[in-house]
Design an enzyme around this catalytic site. Structure first.
Site, short mmCIF file in Angstrom:
data_model
loop_
_atom_site.label_atom_id
_atom_site.label_comp_id
_atom_site.label_asym_id
_atom_site.label_seq_id
_atom_site.Cartn_x
_atom_site.Cartn_y
_atom_site.Cartn_z
N GLU A 145 -6.85 8.50 6.63
CA GLU A 145 -7.08 9.13 7.94
C GLU A 145 -7.52 10.59 7.83
O GLU A 145 -6.82 11.49 8.31
CB GLU A 145 -5.81 9.05 8.80
N ARG B 258 0.85 -1.19 0.00
CA ARG B 258 0.00 0.00 0.00
C ARG B 258 0.89 1.24 0.00
O ARG B 258 1.72 1.41 0.89
CB ARG B 258 -0.91 0.00 1.24
N HIS C 299 -2.63 11.12 0.93
CA HIS C 299 -2.06 10.86 2.26
C HIS C 299 -1.43 12.17 2.73
O HIS C 299 -0.21 12.28 2.88
CB HIS C 299 -1.05 9.71 2.20
N GLU D 172 -3.15 -0.09 8.18
CA GLU D 172 -1.94 0.32 8.92
C GLU D 172 -2.02 -0.19 10.35
O GLU D 172 -3.07 -0.11 10.98
CB GLU D 172 -1.80 1.85 9.03
N TYR E 291 -3.53 1.73 16.05
CA TYR E 291 -2.24 1.43 16.65
C TYR E 291 -2.31 1.08 18.13
O TYR E 291 -1.50 0.32 18.63
CB TYR E 291 -1.30 2.63 16.49
N ASN F 23 -6.96 2.00 10.06
CA ASN F 23 -5.64 2.22 10.65
C ASN F 23 -5.83 2.31 12.15
O ASN F 23 -6.63 3.12 12.63
CB ASN F 23 -5.04 3.55 10.19
C1 PNW Z 1 -0.68 7.41 10.86
N1 PNW Z 1 -2.65 8.99 16.80
O1 PNW Z 1 -0.83 8.61 11.57
C2 PNW Z 1 -0.36 7.83 9.42
O2 PNW Z 1 -1.26 7.32 8.48
C3 PNW Z 1 1.05 7.56 9.03
O3 PNW Z 1 1.42 8.37 7.93
C4 PNW Z 1 1.96 7.70 10.21
O4 PNW Z 1 3.32 7.68 9.89
C5 PNW Z 1 1.60 6.58 11.18
O5 PNW Z 1 0.23 6.59 11.50
C6 PNW Z 1 2.41 6.57 12.46
O6 PNW Z 1 2.24 7.77 13.17
C7 PNW Z 1 -1.28 8.64 12.87
O7 PNW Z 1 -2.27 9.97 17.48
C8 PNW Z 1 -0.88 9.70 13.66
O8 PNW Z 1 -3.40 8.12 17.26
C9 PNW Z 1 -1.35 9.82 14.95
C10 PNW Z 1 -2.22 8.87 15.47
C11 PNW Z 1 -2.60 7.80 14.69
C12 PNW Z 1 -2.13 7.68 13.39
#
Ligand code: PNW
Length: 485
Positions: free
Chosen positions: A176, A83, A129, A387, A319, A317
């Site tokens: 996002e 991707r 993006h 992601e 995390y 996405n």
């Molecule tokens: C994503 N949060 O951003 C983006 O899609 C990527 O480009 C980035 O590099 C990656 O995650 C890692 O940061 C985020 O605060 C930024 O929860 C912040 C958050 C989540 C995703």
């Protein structure tokens, strides 16, 4: 064979797509080569004081030059898909509907797509993006001006479908949209850095702008999807959708209804803001309307019809997980999160998970499993995980110890096990993209946050790559999880 993972063997469908995700502004480099125009991130990183380590993305990981080597490396990692995003200002340097197409930019993406396909890797392509052409920001304020922005975005999308759609069958309009709006127009820590909350950002009205920009993203996503479905899909036979961010929100005190309600409100402000209009009711969640009133734009009847059902899949996405505590009134950014506080420990003092090298990110697979079920139950749409990944403390040089990245391996083991368990419980999940392939330019964090399964020595002109052990762990684990027949 008594390990918990043994029971997960073969649980993912045999046509499951897996690989890594990247973004143009974070990996390509060649920021002004071969006719590329300036994006808001080029402007941002050349403005003193914006990026944590003072770096720019002028060279980044140099994937613009090194794409052939990168495809070979990816192949050695066993991936079946990749991707990546297209840089709008590489394809249309000034961005507008009447501005010229840059053939050299088109050629680069043609080369990359052909190289992937020749190596058996399926491209998943994101149109946007975060790197809007700077000129559109200057001409009319970018996405704040839905009327003027719409024809420019649609023409860009059309050029991409025309030039690449014979080979690209999986399109993502926006990455996002919520992080783009909140970080760029409320917190002000990302381009275009508008925020009325903090002194170092000079302009903007954060009480309304994030919601206006969000509205533009939703409606123009839907218009691009309609155009693809009507004019391109019949011959090209691909699919189109959007990718939303969303961490999981767990109540700070699961026995107290006030915090239980706050956690649901947090999920709605973070996820349902975009997902309800597109996959659900066709409108914003009631909790947002109640709190924000007419600061939240309204959809016309025509827009509602257009937006509802406008994504073929749910691009996700995610995390991490936060504990969510109720707040009684709006303060600063909390207003945009639903009047909640995001905490690292719950009322019993339990931690959400071990710290990474990124302030907001902790390893919390337990919340990922809950999130997958929450999204599936609410929207009943096939999920593409687009992601997921982590940084790890102390990855400062390519030593044996650093490359043996057990912290990242534990992260992937935990999260992938949750994916497999959710599938066993009936959640329809069709892809997984780790974030990310190589260490890259992590936006306002610069080069200090390393998310790659490949270490990059940014001090060398050739941006030398060193595989981390997590790359091989993931290869072997997917081999175990994906059904053979
Ligand atoms: C994503 N949060 O951003 C983006 O899609 C990527 O480009 C980035 O590099 C990656 O995650 C890692 O940061 C985020 O605060 C930024 O929860 C912040 C958050 C989540 C995703």
């Amino acid at each position: 064979t008594s390990s918990p993972e043994a029971s997960l063997a073969g649980s993912l469908r045999k046509d499951f797509y897996w690989g890594y995700a990247t973004a143009a502004a974070q990996v390509e480099g060649a920021w002004n080569a071969d006719g590329k125009g300036e994006s808001i991130w080029d402007r941002f990183c050349h403005t003193p004081g914006k990026v944590h380590d003072g770096s720019t993305n002028e060279d980044a990981a140099r994937s613009y030059d090194l794409y052939k080597e990168d495809v070979q490396l990816m192949k050695s990692y066993g991936v079946t898909a990749y991707r990546f995003s297209l840089a709008w200002s590489r394809i249309i340097p000034l961005g507008g509907a009447d501005d010229p197409v840059n053939e050299k930019g088109v050629q680069y993406y043609n080369n990359l797509i052909d190289e992937l396909l020749a190596n058996g890797i399926t491209p998943f392509v994101t149109l946007f993006h975060w790197d809007i052409p700077q000129m559109l920001e200057e001409r009319y304020g970018g996405m704040l001006n839905q009327e003027r922005y719409t024809p420019d975005f649609l023409r860009y999308a059309r050029v991409c479908f025309e030039r690449f759609g014979d080979r690209v069958k999986h399109w993502i309009t926006y990455n996002e949209p919520g992080v783009y709006t909140l970080a760029g127009y409320a917190a002000g820590v990302h381009a275009p850095a508008r925020s009325s909350f903090r002194e170092r950002n000079e302009e903007g009205d954060s009480s309304t702008e994030p919601f206006i920009v969000g509205h533009t993203e939703i409606v123009t996503h839907a218009r691009a999807a309609k155009m693809y479905r009507e004019e391109f899909k019949p011959s090209q036979k691909g699919e189109i959708g959007i990718t939303l961010h969303g961490n999981y929100s767990e109540p700070w005190d699961a026995e107290d209804p006030v915090h239980v309600a706050a956690a649901e409100r947090a999920r709605e402000f973070e996820i349902a803001w975009y997902a309800d209009p597109i996959y659900g009711s066709g409108d914003y969640p009631q909790s947002m309307r109640d709190q924000l009133g007419d600061r939240l734009p309204t959809f016309t009847e025509e827009e509602k019809e257009l937006v509802k059902g406008s994504s073929d899949f749910y691009g996700m996405n995610s995390y991490t997980t936060f504990f969510i505590k109720n707040l009684d009134g709006p303060t600063d950014i909390n207003d945009h999160l639903g009047n909640v506080e995001k905490l690292d420990t719950n009322s019993k003092g339990e931690s959400r998970g071990p710290e990474s090298d990124t302030y907001w990110l902790r390893t919390a697979p337990w919340g990922y499993g809950k999130l997958l079920r929450w999204v599936w139950n609410r929207y009943q749409t096939p999920i593409y995980l687009t992601e997921n990944g982590t940084t790890a403390k102390g990855e400062t040089e390519p030593s044996e110890e650093i490359l043996n990245d057990t912290f990242r391996i534990d992260f992937y083991r935990g999260y992938l096990s949750e994916v497999a368990k959710a599938v066993q419980d009936g959640v329809d999940i069709r892809s997984y993209f780790g974030w990310t392939f190589t260490d890259n330019w992590e936006w306002a964090a610069g080069y200090s946050d390393r998310f790659g399964v490949t270490y990059v020595d940014f001090d060398t002109p050739e941006k030398k790559r060193y595989p981390k052990r997590s790359a091989y762990f993931n290869r072997d684990f997917f081999n175990h999880l994906i059904a053979k027949a």
